[in-house]
Scaffold this motif. Structure first.
Motif, PDB file in Angstrom:
ATOM      1  N   GLY A  67       0.822  -1.204   0.000  1.00  0.00           N
ATOM      2  CA  GLY A  67       0.000   0.000   0.000  1.00  0.00           C
ATOM      3  C   GLY A  67       0.855   1.253   0.000  1.00  0.00           C
ATOM      4  N   ARG A  68       1.940   1.227   0.771  1.00  0.00           N
ATOM      5  CA  ARG A  68       2.841   2.383   0.797  1.00  0.00           C
ATOM      6  C   ARG A  68       3.475   2.600  -0.578  1.00  0.00           C
ATOM      7  N   GLU A  69       3.906   1.500  -1.215  1.00  0.00           N
ATOM      8  CA  GLU A  69       4.493   1.625  -2.545  1.00  0.00           C
ATOM      9  C   GLU A  69       3.487   2.194  -3.541  1.00  0.00           C
ATOM     10  N   GLY A  70       2.237   1.730  -3.447  1.00  0.00           N
ATOM     11  CA  GLY A  70       1.209   2.274  -4.330  1.00  0.00           C
ATOM     12  C   GLY A  70       1.036   3.765  -4.149  1.00  0.00           C
ATOM     13  N   ALA A  71       1.093   4.221  -2.882  1.00  0.00           N
ATOM     14  CA  ALA A  71       0.971   5.656  -2.613  1.00  0.00           C
ATOM     15  C   ALA A  71       2.158   6.430  -3.183  1.00  0.00           C
ATOM     16  N   LEU A 160       9.463   0.418  -4.718  1.00  0.00           N
ATOM     17  CA  LEU A 160       9.585   1.733  -4.090  1.00  0.00           C
ATOM     18  C   LEU A 160       8.922   1.804  -2.717  1.00  0.00           C
ATOM     19  N   ALA A 161       8.696   0.673  -2.084  1.00  0.00           N
ATOM     20  CA  ALA A 161       7.978   0.664  -0.804  1.00  0.00           C
ATOM     21  C   ALA A 161       8.714   1.429   0.291  1.00  0.00           C
ATOM     22  N   LEU A 162      10.040   1.541   0.198  1.00  0.00           N
ATOM     23  CA  LEU A 162      10.823   2.213   1.238  1.00  0.00           C
ATOM     24  C   LEU A 162      11.261   3.619   0.825  1.00  0.00           C
ATOM     25  N   ALA A 163      10.770   4.101  -0.307  1.00  0.00           N
ATOM     26  CA  ALA A 163      11.179   5.422  -0.786  1.00  0.00           C
ATOM     27  C   ALA A 163      10.677   6.527   0.145  1.00  0.00           C
ATOM     28  N   HIS A 164      11.469   7.600   0.256  1.00  0.00           N
ATOM     29  CA  HIS A 164      11.107   8.754   1.078  1.00  0.00           C
ATOM     30  C   HIS A 164      11.312  10.029   0.263  1.00  0.00           C
ATOM     31  N   GLY A 165      10.408  10.976   0.453  1.00  0.00           N
ATOM     32  CA  GLY A 165      10.562  12.244  -0.236  1.00  0.00           C
ATOM     33  C   GLY A 165       9.390  13.169  -0.029  1.00  0.00           C
ATOM     34  N   GLN A 166       8.167  12.632   0.034  1.00  0.00           N
ATOM     35  CA  GLN A 166       6.979  13.441   0.225  1.00  0.00           C
ATOM     36  C   GLN A 166       6.065  12.753   1.234  1.00  0.00           C
ATOM     37  N   PRO A 167       5.149  13.513   1.846  1.00  0.00           N
ATOM     38  CA  PRO A 167       4.225  12.901   2.812  1.00  0.00           C
ATOM     39  C   PRO A 167       3.375  11.815   2.155  1.00  0.00           C
ATOM     40  N   LEU A 168       3.085  10.772   2.921  1.00  0.00           N
ATOM     41  CA  LEU A 168       2.275   9.656   2.457  1.00  0.00           C
ATOM     42  C   LEU A 168       1.119   9.432   3.423  1.00  0.00           C
TER      43      LEU A 168
END
Length: 278
Positions: A67-71, A160-168
């Motif tokens: 779900g996080r990766e989808g976001a 990309l489930a662990l990607a960081h850069g913008q609010p999720l």
């Protein structure tokens, strides 16, 4: 107990109406399906929590990862993305990318007595895919050879489930606790050892790309430690030791040496990596 990922959940069947479906992976909290439909081919990910064992603690975050990766994909305006929840966690649907990963593609380079050198063009395509992500304000956080799919027309950076850069969405987010340790930069490993969490950065991604290119070309991990070392022991080796010598005569060798700099400020930026390989 029946395997709950042995069949696609009803929510996926309703969304895609598959003409064929094949589970290709089920390990460590994630199952991946190759699904063909009347409109295209998709990768479907199902996340579920990892139970505690004698080797590792319980890891509930794996249930949230798809779900996080989808976001993340939606933040990146990637087409063909959907995500949601099923009975054990979250899921996502994303376009299927055909091709070998970086490690598989460079297998001939690792053969005994091989005179085949890694193609700089492949390294360039991997760097370009990472550069596109960085240019959009994201750090990947889980760069490794398996996450570069070398297609006939382009290289795709996946997982990309662990990607960081913008609010999720808060309900799908979770702290970053490192990745596959072979590719962790020293500052990431140090933070995990000291605080249990870390912050993915573009500089750490560059280190991970260097380690990915090195192991794919040579078969050796960038930092030496026993094969049966625990994750804590692996991270201590990364923090306390130097990486293996990069004995590659080509310009790629000198660049990898630079990318594996212990000091994050001493590494090239990804656009500099792209320029060096161009």
């Amino acid at each position: 107990m029946p395997d709950p990922t042995s069949e696609l959940p009803a929510v996926i069947l309703e969304a895609l109406s598959p003409t064929s479906q094949r589970r290709i992976l089920n390990r460590r909290g994630s199952a991946v399906w190759d699904v063909e439909t009347g409109t295209g081919r998709y990768a479907v990910k199902l996340g579920y929590p990892i139970a505690q064992t004698s080797e590792w603690p319980a890891q509930p975050w794996t249930a949230l990862a798809p779900g996080r990766e989808g976001a993340v994909f939606q933040r990146l305006d990637v087409d063909g993305i959907a995500y949601g929840e099923w009975e054990l966690g979250t899921w996502n649907i994303q376009p299927w990318h055909e091709g070998p990963d970086l490690y598989a593609l460079w297998e001939p380079c690792r053969a005994k007595d091989s005179t085949i050198e890694p193609y700089a063009s492949v390294a360039l395509s991997c760097a370009q895919s990472l550069a596109r992500l960085h240019a959009q304000g994201w750090a990947h956080g889980d760069v490794q050879p398996a996450h570069f799919v070398i297609g006939p027309d382009d290289t795709h950076l996946i997982d990309l489930a662990l990607a960081h850069g913008q609010p999720l969405p808060p309900g799908y987010d979770f702290p970053y606790r490192g990745c596959l340790v072979h590719y962790e930069a020293p500052e990431i490993s140090r933070s995990i050892l000291e605080r249990g969490v870390a912050e993915p950065t573009p500089a750490a991604d560059v280190y991970a790309l260097g380690a990915s290119l090195f192991i794919s070309a040579t078969g050796w991990r960038a930092v030496e430690y026993p094969d049966d070392a625990s994750r804590t022991e692996q991270r201590c080796a990364i923090v306390n030791g130097a990486h293996r010598p990069v004995n590659m005569a080509s310009r790629l060798g000198a660049l990898i040496e630079h990318m594996l700099s212990y000091d994050a400020d001493g590494r090239p930026r990804i656009d500099e990596v792209v320029l060096a390989l161009s």
